[in-house]
Write a protein that holds these residues in place. Sequence first.
Motif: not given
Length: 395
Positions: A144, A98-101, A122
Motif C-alpha cells: 500500500e 488500493n482504496k482511498d481509506t 490516483q
Amino acid sequence: MKKIVVDAGHGGEDQGASGNGIIEKDLTLKISKYMKDRFDELGIPASLTRDSDITLNPTDRVDKVLSFYGNGNDVIVLANHINAGGGDGFEIVYGLRNKDTLAKKIAHEIETTGQNVRKYYQRRLPSDSSKDYYYIIRNTPNTEALLVEYGFLDSTADDVNQLKDNWQDYAEAVVKAVTEYIGVPYYTQTDEYYTVEKGDSLWSIAKKFGTTVDNLKSINNLSGNMLSIGQKLKISESASPSSGTYYTVKKGDTLYSIASKNGLTVNELKSLNDLTSDTLTVGQSLLIDKAPSPSTDITTYTVKKGDSLYKIAKQYNTTVSNLMTINNLKSSNLSIGQKLKVPVSSTTTSQNIYTVKSGDTLYSIARANNTTVSDLIAKNNLSTSTLSVGQKLLI
C-alpha cells in the motif's frame, strides 16, 4: 501487524525542488527521520530508505523499499515529497490497487494542523492507463504505497512558512493516521505510557517508575485499583488532568450508553478522554463535560481574502485545532466573510477587550478608549459598523 517503509524523496546529487530557503531532499529527510522515530516509539516496525544525504536512483530506491519487508499487502510505503509549480496545499496520491481509506485519513489529520488539502487521488501513466504514474507506487505492486506532497515550496500563499514552521506537525499527523489505520494505540510524545502485563498492580508499576499509586490513579482518571492486561497507563504527562465533570464506569456500561446518557456522541466521548479503543474498565473515570477555561474570552473574526486557519491562529496566539473545535469546523477550508470565534487570553482581556453595551456605537467606544473608528474596524476586521450587545471588541 503492518510494517512501514518511509522513503525520504530525492537525496545526494538529486536535490529535488528548491526555493524560498527550502531544499526538498533536506526537508523530506527531516520528515522521514521524525516519522521513523515516532513509529519506533509506538512499537510499529518501520525502516528508512535513506537516513543521510545519499543518492538513490529509481531502481535502487525500489529495491531498497522491497528489501525490508518484501512486497506484500502488509507493507505501507510512505514516499515523502515537497511540491513545486505554484500551487498551495497538501496532496496525496494512492495506488490504483488500493482504496482511498488511508489517503483520506491522512488528509483529514493534515487538515487539523491548518494545512489546506488540495486533493487525495490516483494518477495514471499516460502511456498505459492501467498503471500508476509514479514509479514508487507502480514498481511496488502489492504494497500500500502513497506519495505524500506536504505543500508547495514556491507557493505565493502560506505554504512556505508552514513548511518551515509546521513540518513536524505534518509528520505527526501522518503518523497518527497510519497508527490508527493499522489498529495500534496512538499516543503523543508528551506522555509516557506503560502497557499492563500479567501480574502487574498499580503498586508494582508505581514502584517501577518512581511514582505513587495516587498519582497513577489521578493522571489516568482511575477510581479503583483494577487493571486489565494490555491496558495503557500514563506514567507521566506534561499537563495536569482536565478539570470538569467525570463519570465512573460501572458494570455493563459501554461508550455508547455513557455517551447517550450525557448528551454526547461516542466520538466526542473518546475525544474528551483521548481514547483509542472502545474498551472500558469498571471503575475507570471518564470526562463527560470539560470545565470552561477561565483564562480566555471570545471575540469574532471575519475571514478575509488570503486568510487561513494557520494565519488566524498565529494572529490570536492559539492553535488551529482549538479554532476548529470552538467553531465546530470539519475541515480547514474557509470562505471570505465567514465569521469565526477566536479566543483572547486573559492577560490581554482586562486591558484590551471591550464588551459592547446597549447604546454603544463605534464612535462612542473609540472616543472613550482614546482610539479611532478606523482603528477599531481594522483591529476587529469589521465589515460593518453595526454592533450587537455583548459583542467583544479588541481596543
